[in-house]
Design an enzyme around this catalytic site. Sequence first.
Site, PDB file in Angstrom:
ATOM      1  N   GLY A  15       8.058 -16.060  -4.528  1.00  0.00           N
ATOM      2  CA  GLY A  15       6.620 -16.053  -4.794  1.00  0.00           C
ATOM      3  C   GLY A  15       6.329 -16.562  -6.196  1.00  0.00           C
ATOM      4  N   GLU A  90      11.568  -2.546  -5.648  1.00  0.00           N
ATOM      5  CA  GLU A  90      12.026  -2.503  -4.270  1.00  0.00           C
ATOM      6  C   GLU A  90      11.648  -3.811  -3.563  1.00  0.00           C
ATOM      7  OE1 GLU A  90      10.971   0.320  -0.369  1.00  0.00           O
ATOM      8  OE2 GLU A  90       9.931   0.596  -2.290  1.00  0.00           O
ATOM      9  N   TYR A  91      12.577  -4.354  -2.800  1.00  0.00           N
ATOM     10  CA  TYR A  91      12.305  -5.583  -2.051  1.00  0.00           C
ATOM     11  C   TYR A  91      11.746  -5.232  -0.674  1.00  0.00           C
ATOM     12  CZ  TYR A  91      13.125  -9.825   0.665  1.00  0.00           C
ATOM     13  OH  TYR A  91      12.966 -10.905   1.486  1.00  0.00           O
ATOM     14  N   ASP A 135      -6.657  -3.119  -8.624  1.00  0.00           N
ATOM     15  CA  ASP A 135      -6.496  -4.474  -8.075  1.00  0.00           C
ATOM     16  C   ASP A 135      -6.026  -4.402  -6.625  1.00  0.00           C
ATOM     17  OD1 ASP A 135      -6.609  -7.232  -8.066  1.00  0.00           O
ATOM     18  OD2 ASP A 135      -4.646  -7.506  -9.013  1.00  0.00           O
ATOM     19  N   LYS A 137      -6.042  -5.348  -2.978  1.00  0.00           N
ATOM     20  CA  LYS A 137      -6.407  -6.521  -2.182  1.00  0.00           C
ATOM     21  C   LYS A 137      -5.263  -6.780  -1.208  1.00  0.00           C
ATOM     22  CE  LYS A 137      -4.632  -9.580  -5.830  1.00  0.00           C
ATOM     23  NZ  LYS A 137      -4.975 -10.645  -6.794  1.00  0.00           N
ATOM     24  N   ASN A 140      -1.726  -7.553  -2.443  1.00  0.00           N
ATOM     25  CA  ASN A 140      -0.962  -6.489  -3.106  1.00  0.00           C
ATOM     26  C   ASN A 140      -0.571  -5.366  -2.150  1.00  0.00           C
ATOM     27  OD1 ASN A 140      -0.913  -7.708  -5.604  1.00  0.00           O
ATOM     28  ND2 ASN A 140      -2.776  -6.701  -6.324  1.00  0.00           N
TER      29      ASN A 140
END
Length: 292
Positions: A15, A90-91, A135, A137, A140
């Site tokens: 990303g 954390e993935y 934030d 949205k 996220n």
Amino acid sequence: MAQKLGKYELIKRIGEGASSTVFLGRDPFAQRDVAIKVATPEVLKDPEKGKLYSHLFLNEASLVGKLNHPHIVQIFDAVVTEQQCYIVMEYVAGGTLENHAQPGRLLPIDHVVELVFKCTRALDFAHRLGITHRDIKPANILLAGRSDIKISDFGTAIIGTRSDRTQVAAIGSPAYMSPQQVQEDSLDHRTDIYSLGVVLFQLLTGELPFQANNNWNMVYQIVHDEPSKPSALRPGLPPILDQIVARAMAKRLEDRYPNWEEFAQDLAQAVRTQNKVLVAKLRGLDDRDEAR
């Protein structure tokens, strides 16, 4: 040979934003995959932006080990210096809800309600720790499997008694901000309740409640205009969902949900109502089959 950042192996880029890049990494000591958000070097070198984004990374770094909740991305480690800023998290492999906030890619209604309900539980947990996200949205909110979520990116959060002024032009996403946030009023958890109401609206309809060609027109609409009902954009939505969105997105604080518990209770009621409608439809089909 894999590139390294501190003790972490960088596997691939997953990303990229205006101020940071996210890598899939590997923690060789814990033997687990991790997501590593790294501040863009050019941003750190900028006299103004560098200070601003270092602050955001420091804000998020202060939460290392604190947000232990099944629906919040866990933060494992952080390094914040003038030369280098990165957060190790954390993935979560499922992508974000942004993929399901547009026409043609909407999730089933009961699935949307379940995911937003889980968001209320996560944000209530954060609120009890004195944290307001600021934030919220779809970008996220990460999908962890088919029906699970994890909230990420607490860089702009208000933590404890710290309450930095919102910078609408520089940080955040105005389309999801509450009237109080775009007007730079004092904020608490109710600004996140509003933002999650916007997310619910978008996940149900594939559209934002307010749309504008610039931030200032967007701000005007958020403060002065009333959004459409979700059912006007997606006929057949249960009326209770119109009511939930309207209360979550109420402009006046006294008209908005006062706490996460009431928001969650109404979402649970929406699921029960939806299930009753489905049961009634199935019974109707059974009756027709028997009549034949």
